[in-house]
Scaffold this motif. Structure first.
Motif, PDB file in Angstrom:
ATOM      1  N   GLY A 195      48.627  39.949  -8.056  1.00  0.00           N
ATOM      2  CA  GLY A 195      48.023  39.783  -9.335  1.00  0.00           C
ATOM      3  C   GLY A 195      48.194  40.888 -10.406  1.00  0.00           C
ATOM      4  O   GLY A 195      49.390  41.097 -10.473  1.00  0.00           O
ATOM      5  N   PRO A 196      47.161  41.511 -10.725  1.00  0.00           N
ATOM      6  CA  PRO A 196      47.573  42.437 -11.983  1.00  0.00           C
ATOM      7  C   PRO A 196      47.991  43.918 -11.124  1.00  0.00           C
ATOM      8  O   PRO A 196      48.106  44.966 -11.788  1.00  0.00           O
ATOM      9  N   ALA A 219      50.577  36.190 -13.242  1.00  0.00           N
ATOM     10  CA  ALA A 219      51.156  37.432 -12.726  1.00  0.00           C
ATOM     11  C   ALA A 219      52.035  38.232 -13.674  1.00  0.00           C
ATOM     12  O   ALA A 219      52.881  37.607 -14.293  1.00  0.00           O
ATOM     13  N   PRO A 220      51.646  39.525 -13.899  1.00  0.00           N
ATOM     14  CA  PRO A 220      52.667  40.165 -14.720  1.00  0.00           C
ATOM     15  C   PRO A 220      54.090  40.505 -14.289  1.00  0.00           C
ATOM     16  O   PRO A 220      54.183  40.492 -13.134  1.00  0.00           O
ATOM     17  N   TRP A 259      47.965  49.196 -11.906  1.00  0.00           N
ATOM     18  CA  TRP A 259      47.242  48.153 -12.196  1.00  0.00           C
ATOM     19  C   TRP A 259      47.514  47.871 -13.667  1.00  0.00           C
ATOM     20  O   TRP A 259      47.276  48.845 -14.754  1.00  0.00           O
ATOM     21  N   ARG A 260      47.915  46.669 -13.824  1.00  0.00           N
ATOM     22  CA  ARG A 260      48.537  46.382 -15.400  1.00  0.00           C
ATOM     23  C   ARG A 260      46.896  45.954 -16.053  1.00  0.00           C
ATOM     24  O   ARG A 260      46.138  45.247 -15.772  1.00  0.00           O
ATOM     25  N   ALA A 301      41.358  42.843 -15.571  1.00  0.00           N
ATOM     26  CA  ALA A 301      41.696  41.963 -14.498  1.00  0.00           C
ATOM     27  C   ALA A 301      41.460  40.193 -14.964  1.00  0.00           C
ATOM     28  O   ALA A 301      42.592  39.668 -14.629  1.00  0.00           O
ATOM     29  N   LEU A 305      44.353  39.266 -17.040  1.00  0.00           N
ATOM     30  CA  LEU A 305      45.769  38.970 -16.681  1.00  0.00           C
ATOM     31  C   LEU A 305      45.735  38.105 -15.370  1.00  0.00           C
ATOM     32  O   LEU A 305      46.857  37.598 -14.943  1.00  0.00           O
ATOM     33  N   SER A 313      49.622  50.087 -18.257  1.00  0.00           N
ATOM     34  CA  SER A 313      49.021  50.146 -16.787  1.00  0.00           C
ATOM     35  C   SER A 313      48.449  51.594 -16.481  1.00  0.00           C
ATOM     36  O   SER A 313      48.784  52.341 -16.978  1.00  0.00           O
ATOM     37  N   TRP A 370      56.998  43.061 -13.559  1.00  0.00           N
ATOM     38  CA  TRP A 370      57.019  44.409 -13.662  1.00  0.00           C
ATOM     39  C   TRP A 370      58.427  44.876 -13.852  1.00  0.00           C
ATOM     40  O   TRP A 370      58.492  45.991 -13.809  1.00  0.00           O
TER      41      TRP A 370
END
Length: 279
Positions: A163-164, A26-27, A211-212, A19, A22, A218, A29
């Motif tokens: 977030g992640p 923010a990733p 969850w990345r 976490a 990352l 993930s 998707w």
């Protein structure tokens, strides 16, 4: 269950480690991914299920198999969920319906701000049984079983990125391969499968969190409910070596009786852990 808890703990640990890395941004998707999943799957049994009978071969399983010269049911001892432990109702049934499954998945997501929508296709194999047994006064046990062998599904999913994490709901259609089986302790009559449809169609609904851990990796925890309607499975009881007073071959139909199960649905609950690789 211990293995499942351990896997879930490992997922949370890895997610906690990843976490901070990352948290800076923010990733995204959006894009395609492939994944592998595994978990436990449970069949929600119908406690009122039993065998039903067609004495006049009209296709309607609404008849009663009676004892010779009476109106008393030959199946008065009743039924139970699962596989028979013996030939009598007092022995009961083994109703353990929890199995395991393994699934491969491909998907594609599109992100619009914090909102993510996508499509998922998957194929999996499993080991879960759905059985019911009815008992006659002979005594004898008559058991119908259907095993879920494999299942393909096509679903949509929609979620919210924070977030992640990606929190999502999912739903779609499913088609499964079913192995139908019949077993009995009755050694007198003959038993012949007349209908054996080994496919089932239905739908799926579920929710999960992805969850990345890294830009292209993930972990996912997911609950999935599946409602399937298996095809017909009918067994015809013939005279065999039984005498003329045998309940299955009493007049007016001395050719026999068709047997089927009263419940035409499989309701499955699955808890999964998976890993996706994104491109």
């Amino acid at each position: 269950m211990i293995k499942t808890i351990s896997a879930a703990s490992l997922t949370l640990l890895l997610a906690g480690v990843a976490a901070p890395a990352l948290a800076q941004s923010a990733p995204d998707w959006s894009g395609p991914y492939i994944g592998v999943y595994g978990g436990v799957i449970d069949n929600s049994e119908d406690s009122d299920e039993r065998l039903v009978f067609d004495r006049d071969f009209d296709g309607e399983f609404d008849d009663t198999v009676v004892l010779n010269g009476t109106t008393n049911s030959a199946f008065s001892p009743g039924s139970c969920d699962g596989a028979a432990l013996n030939n009598n109702a007092a022995a009961g049934c083994d109703s353990d319906t929890t199995g395991v499954e393994a699934t491969v998945r491909v998907g594609y997501d599109m992100q619009f701000g914090s909102f993510v929508v996508g499509a998922v296709g998957e194929y999996g194999v499993s080991d879960v049984d759905d059985a019911v047994t009815s008992f006659s006064t002979t005594p004898a046990a008559y058991q119908f079983s259907r095993d879920l062998e494999s299942m393909a599904a096509l679903r949509l999913r929609a979620g919210f990125a924070a977030g992640p994490a990606l929190y999502y709901v999912t739903g779609g259609v499913a088609r499964a391969k079913i192995d139908n089986r019949f077993r009995t302790t009755n050694g007198l009559n003959s038993f012949t499968e007349t209908v054996n449809d080994d496919e089932a169609d239905g739908y799926q609904l579920g929710a999960g969190v992805e969850w990345r851990l890294a830009p292209n990796l993930s972990l996912t925890g997911e609950y999935l409910y599946t409602d399937l309607e298996p095809g017909d499975y009918v067994v015809r009881v013939g005279p065999g070596a039984a005498g003329p007073t045998n309940p299955f071959i009493l007049p007016p139909n001395t050719a026999g009786t068709d047997l089927a199960r009263s419940n035409d649905a499989m309701e499955l609950h699955a808890l999964r852990l998976g890993m996706n690789v994104r491109f």
